[in-house]
Design an enzyme around this catalytic site. Structure first.
Site, PDB file in Angstrom:
ATOM      1  CE  LYS A  51      -3.963   1.848   2.666  1.00  0.00           C
ATOM      2  NZ  LYS A  51      -4.825   1.583   3.839  1.00  0.00           N
ATOM      3  CB  SER A  83      -8.103   3.520   2.871  1.00  0.00           C
ATOM      4  OG  SER A  83      -7.187   2.916   3.772  1.00  0.00           O
ATOM      5  CB  SER A 114      -8.265   0.504   5.653  1.00  0.00           C
ATOM      6  OG  SER A 114      -8.890   1.755   5.790  1.00  0.00           O
TER       7      SER A 114
END
Length: 449
Positions: free
Chosen positions: A79, A157, A181
């Site tokens: 990420k 996210s 997330s």
């Protein structure tokens, strides 16, 4: 759901010479670079040369019986919230695009690298991790595999993290979870997402959202994959999952707050999962947890995320606030109005919440309820701010309970072929990660139709 290889499958293939790291990496790169695929919106940075060099190095070590772990050579995505040596960490934003490259890996990245995983690229995300929907106005939004032509959200996210695995552009992903997330995008894409107890994995080298609530966890294809990655990230032993029977395990279904506003598919899949688990010998009890109903009041001034993100972002907002996604900026700025008294009261409210909930659920092995109350909506349906914030709050609601609890939680797919994607969440109070993995390993084959 089409079966794809787990980390154990890939490790066995590598060990017996049925594949090589270079072959795995080349296949992932081909998927990323496919102009008809989602690679452009899933990855913010891919270094083909470095990934292939890492793969060749792992193949050479394996040929000399010197592979650093059974998983050496497997491609994993990272990420865009984590530092990687020599790369710029943008956190899905344009605000940080000109910051200097990182001089060292984040601790979690370094541990994955030490185990021999190949870093295939940096994945897209909600800007600064501030949304459960996964939409990004700067770099685009990767589309959910389910009904892709309709353009449904990936969940956030860690949006690119999930899509990278779902589309075989990586075989696992490193994500973060402040309010769901890892678990939300996993639930929306047929994957498993894990949120460990917050203090279990060091957060050094990761851009924070909320230093109180942030946790670092994996997204992968199975509970066993997540247990493997969690052990590496936590520099800890892997939990013993040999006892995979649900018989006698005790699960609490909270009837307060988290079962409200479920759509028909989520409700049907959830009840089917409970029925299948009961038939397998699990003892399931529906209980009220009135403290859950207090959560909106606890967070009425923005909670920890607003206060702690504003403290980190204030200088950037003052110098470059116009470059933020307005939907992110407005939530961060709620922290500006919180006083020291507000924050102290917030800390006290959380302590009381944790103590009361832990006492209430102490006789159970785990909590169980839907990861999200809805299936992935279409991106086009979220263009208005009112609808965006309404759905975002609904999607974050269930998983965020466990972050406030400082607990651990995992989302497991509980839908069948041809059905909309949904996730079943199992959760425990903080520090019971091993217990949770045992429960999840037992439940996983039962709830996947």
């Amino acid at each position: 759901m089409t079966a794809k290889p787990t980390l154990a499958d890939l490790a066995a293939d590598l060990s017996f010479g049925r594949t090589s790291s270079r072959a795995l990496v080349e296949a992932c790169l081909d998927r990323i670079e496919d102009p008809a695929g989602e690679g452009r919106t899933t990855f913010l940075h891919v270094d083909r040369g470095a990934a292939l060099a890492q793969a060749d190095a792992m193949d050479l070590l394996r040929s000399s019986a010197a592979a650093p772990s059974p998983y050496a050579g497997i491609p994993i995505s990272i990420k865009d919230l984590f530092d990687i040596t020599g790369q710029v960490t943008r956190a899905g934003s344009t605000v940080l695009a000109n910051r200097p490259p990182a001089t060292q890996d984040a601790t979690s990245v370094a541990r994955l690298r030490r185990a021999g995983f190949v870093l295939i690229g940096r994945t897209n995300m909600s800007e600064f991790a501030f949304s459960g929907l996964g939409m990004n106005p700067h770099y685009g939004t990767p589309r959910n595999p389910w009904e892709r032509s309709q353009g449904r959200i990936p969940g956030g996210s860690s949006s690119g993290a999930a899509i990278s695995i779902a589309d075989a552009m990586a075989h696992a992903a490193l994500g973060t979870d402040t309010g769901g997330s890892c678990r939300i995008p996993a639930a929306f894409t047929g994957l498993v997402g894990y949120k460990p107890t917050a203090g279990r994995v060091p957060r050094t080298g990761a851009i924070p959202l909320s230093t109180t609530l942030d946790s670092i966890g994996p997204i992968a294809r199975s509970v066993a994959c997540c247990a493997t990655l969690d052990a590496i990230l936590a520099n800890d032993s892997r939990p013993n999952q040999t006892n995979r029977s649900l018989a006698g395990m005790r699960f609490a279904v909270p009837t307060t707050f988290v079962l409200e506003d479920m759509d028909a598919d989520v409700a049907a899949h959830f009840e089917r999962s409970l029925s299948r688990m009961s038939a397998a010998g699990a003892r399931i009890e529906r209980i009220a947890i009135p403290e859950f109903a207090d959560i909106p009041a606890i967070n009425t001034k923005g909670g920890f995320s607003a206060a702690e993100s504003y403290a980190w972002h204030r200088p950037l907002i003052e110098s470059d606030g116009a470059a933020y996604d307005p939907r992110v900026l407005i939530r961060i700025q709620r922290g500006a109005s919180q006083t020291a008294v507000d924050f102290i009261e917030l800390l006290a409210a959380r302590r009381a919440f944790i103590a009361a909930v832990e006492e209430r659920v102490a006789r159970f092995d785990a909590l169980i309820y839907p990861t999200t109350p809805v299936v992935p909506p279409r991106i086009a349906a979220l263009q208005s701010d009112d609808e965006f914030f309404k759905v975002n709050g609904l999607v974050l609601r269930n998983p965020a309970v466990i972050n406030l609890l400082d607990g651990c939680a995992i989302s497991i797919p509980n839908y069948g072929d041809g059905e909309p994607p949904t996730g079943l969440m199992l959760a425990c109070p903080g520090g019971l990660d091993y217990q949770l993995f045992r429960c999840a390993a037992a439940a996983e084959p039962i709830v996947r139709p």
